[in-house]
Design a protein around this motif. Structure first.
Motif, short mmCIF file in Angstrom:
data_model
loop_
_atom_site.label_atom_id
_atom_site.label_comp_id
_atom_site.label_asym_id
_atom_site.label_seq_id
_atom_site.Cartn_x
_atom_site.Cartn_y
_atom_site.Cartn_z
N PHE A 1 0.83 -1.21 0.00
CA PHE A 1 0.00 0.00 0.00
C PHE A 1 0.87 1.26 0.00
O PHE A 1 0.63 2.20 -0.77
CB PHE A 1 -0.91 -0.01 1.23
CG PHE A 1 -1.78 1.20 1.36
CD1 PHE A 1 -2.87 1.39 0.52
CD2 PHE A 1 -1.50 2.17 2.32
CE1 PHE A 1 -3.67 2.52 0.64
CE2 PHE A 1 -2.29 3.30 2.44
CZ PHE A 1 -3.37 3.48 1.60
N ILE A 2 1.90 1.28 0.85
CA ILE A 2 2.77 2.46 0.94
C ILE A 2 3.52 2.69 -0.37
O ILE A 2 3.57 3.81 -0.89
CB ILE A 2 3.75 2.31 2.12
CG1 ILE A 2 2.99 2.28 3.45
CG2 ILE A 2 4.78 3.44 2.11
CD1 ILE A 2 3.87 1.99 4.65
N ILE A 3 4.11 1.62 -0.90
CA ILE A 3 4.87 1.74 -2.15
C ILE A 3 3.98 2.20 -3.29
O ILE A 3 4.37 3.03 -4.12
CB ILE A 3 5.54 0.40 -2.49
CG1 ILE A 3 6.65 0.09 -1.49
CG2 ILE A 3 6.11 0.43 -3.90
CD1 ILE A 3 7.80 1.05 -1.52
N GLY A 4 2.76 1.68 -3.34
CA GLY A 4 1.83 2.09 -4.38
C GLY A 4 1.54 3.58 -4.33
O GLY A 4 1.58 4.27 -5.36
N LEU A 5 1.26 4.10 -3.13
CA LEU A 5 0.99 5.54 -2.99
C LEU A 5 2.20 6.37 -3.38
O LEU A 5 2.07 7.38 -4.09
CB LEU A 5 0.60 5.85 -1.54
CG LEU A 5 -0.79 5.40 -1.09
CD1 LEU A 5 -1.01 5.79 0.37
CD2 LEU A 5 -1.87 6.04 -1.96
N LEU A 6 3.38 5.96 -2.92
CA LEU A 6 4.59 6.73 -3.21
C LEU A 6 4.88 6.77 -4.70
O LEU A 6 5.21 7.83 -5.26
CB LEU A 6 5.78 6.13 -2.46
CG LEU A 6 5.79 6.33 -0.94
CD1 LEU A 6 6.97 5.58 -0.32
CD2 LEU A 6 5.87 7.80 -0.58
N LEU A 7 4.76 5.63 -5.37
CA LEU A 7 5.08 5.59 -6.79
C LEU A 7 4.06 6.36 -7.62
O LEU A 7 4.43 7.01 -8.61
CB LEU A 7 5.17 4.14 -7.26
CG LEU A 7 6.37 3.34 -6.77
CD1 LEU A 7 6.33 1.92 -7.31
CD2 LEU A 7 7.68 4.02 -7.17
N VAL A 8 2.79 6.29 -7.23
CA VAL A 8 1.77 7.05 -7.96
C VAL A 8 2.04 8.54 -7.84
O VAL A 8 2.01 9.29 -8.83
CB VAL A 8 0.36 6.70 -7.44
CG1 VAL A 8 -0.66 7.71 -7.94
CG2 VAL A 8 -0.03 5.29 -7.88
N PHE A 9 2.32 9.00 -6.62
CA PHE A 9 2.62 10.42 -6.42
C PHE A 9 3.89 10.82 -7.17
O PHE A 9 3.95 11.88 -7.80
CB PHE A 9 2.77 10.73 -4.93
CG PHE A 9 3.11 12.15 -4.65
CD1 PHE A 9 2.12 13.13 -4.64
CD2 PHE A 9 4.42 12.53 -4.41
CE1 PHE A 9 2.43 14.46 -4.38
CE2 PHE A 9 4.74 13.86 -4.15
CZ PHE A 9 3.75 14.82 -4.14
N ARG A 10 4.90 9.96 -7.11
CA ARG A 10 6.18 10.27 -7.76
C ARG A 10 6.01 10.40 -9.27
O ARG A 10 6.51 11.35 -9.88
CB ARG A 10 7.17 9.13 -7.46
CG ARG A 10 8.53 9.29 -8.11
CD ARG A 10 9.34 10.33 -7.39
NE ARG A 10 10.70 10.35 -7.89
CZ ARG A 10 11.14 11.15 -8.86
NH1 ARG A 10 10.31 11.99 -9.43
NH2 ARG A 10 12.40 11.12 -9.24
N LEU A 11 5.31 9.46 -9.88
CA LEU A 11 5.14 9.49 -11.33
C LEU A 11 4.24 10.65 -11.75
O LEU A 11 4.50 11.30 -12.77
CB LEU A 11 4.57 8.16 -11.81
CG LEU A 11 4.64 7.89 -13.31
CD1 LEU A 11 6.08 7.98 -13.81
CD2 LEU A 11 4.06 6.53 -13.64
#
Length: 278
Positions: A49-59
């Motif tokens: 869940f955390i990685i998904g949020l971070l990568l979506v925001f980053r991209l």
């Protein structure tokens, strides 16, 4: 894919994590110390869940910069065309070669400026016949030159105040585009944010084999390589897209855009004979 990975140093990353996953698998095969551990499974779910949020925001943040830059260059195309058409109708582009050449070459100059190719910027300005002795911001010099030419025509009565204002608004828009592109170039995404995402990905990849090794055994090795390629690929793609003015394959095609504007201006200049001045 192979060339992309090697150019970003992912080959060594794959090797290290594959060896790590192999070590985890061997330990589990011989000692069965992991087994069906619900705590590790829950930890991995939280990390997903955390990685998904971070990568979506980053991209999204990186793509937002790319899209903003593309919008600015699209606006430069439109304003350059409008400025060329109005100047040609009111005065005649071929009757003022300096204005025509400044307008036609400005996109290339902006491209060099954004890429910090200052020697090429200076040479282009020298080729235009402008004095570079006391000027280091060459796009400003070219815009100032075009503005002075327009103002001189207004003072001489060659164009009316209404015509001057109609042309000048496009020149002001070009100045705004210059500032917007400089803002994108000079304000990158904070380095700490990228470092935090890389650290989170590293931890995720470390704990990943512990949850799946009992189910997949030695097949965890190709699975881990796929996971690494997917997650780190998103991060690397974001790093490339967030700097849209360079030479990378995913950057804006500034060479084509600047050449297109140059051709548009020259084509407009040749549509009609220079207007006779009264």
């Amino acid at each position: 894919i192979r060339d992309f990975c090697l150019s970003r140093g992912l080959g060594d990353v794959y090797k290290r994590h594959a060896l790590y996953a192999l070590g985890v698998t061997l330990v589990e095969e011989h000692y069965h110390v992991i087994g069906k551990n619900a705590d590790i499974n829950q930890l991995l779910i939280v990390f997903n869940f955390i990685i998904g949020l971070l990568l979506v925001f980053r991209l999204n943040a990186a793509y937002g910069r790319w899209w903003d830059a593309r919008g600015q260059w699209g606006s430069l195309v439109n304003n350059s065309r409008n400025l060329a058409i109005k100047f040609d109708n009111y005065i005649g582009l071929n009757s003022d070669p300096l204005f025509r050449d400044c307008l036609a070459h400005f996109p290339a100059l902006l491209k060099f400026h954004l890429r910090k190719e200052f020697d090429r910027s200076k040479q282009l300005v020298i080729d235009l016949g402008l004095n570079t002795k006391d000027e280091h911001h060459y796009p400003n010099l070219v815009i100032h030159t075009m503005s002075k030419i327009l103002n001189d025509y207004r003072k001489k009565g060659v164009i009316s105040l209404e015509q001057y204002l109609s042309i000048e608004v496009h020149l002001s828009n070009i100045t705004d585009i210059l500032g917007a592109c400089e803002k994108i170039r000079n304000t990158p995404i904070p380095a700490g944010f990228g470092f935090f995402i890389k650290l989170a990905l590293f931890v995720y990849i470390l704990i990943f084999p512990f949850d799946w090794v009992d189910n997949f055994g030695y097949f965890i090795l190709p699975l881990l390589i796929i996971i690494i390629y997917t997650l780190l690929g998103v991060e690397i793609l974001a790093e490339e897209v967030e700097e849209p003015f360079g030479y990378d394959s995913n950057d804006l095609k500034l060479d084509g855009l600047s050449a297109n504007i140059y051709n548009n201006v020259m084509s407009i200049a040749n549509l009609s004979e220079p207007n006779e001045q009264n």
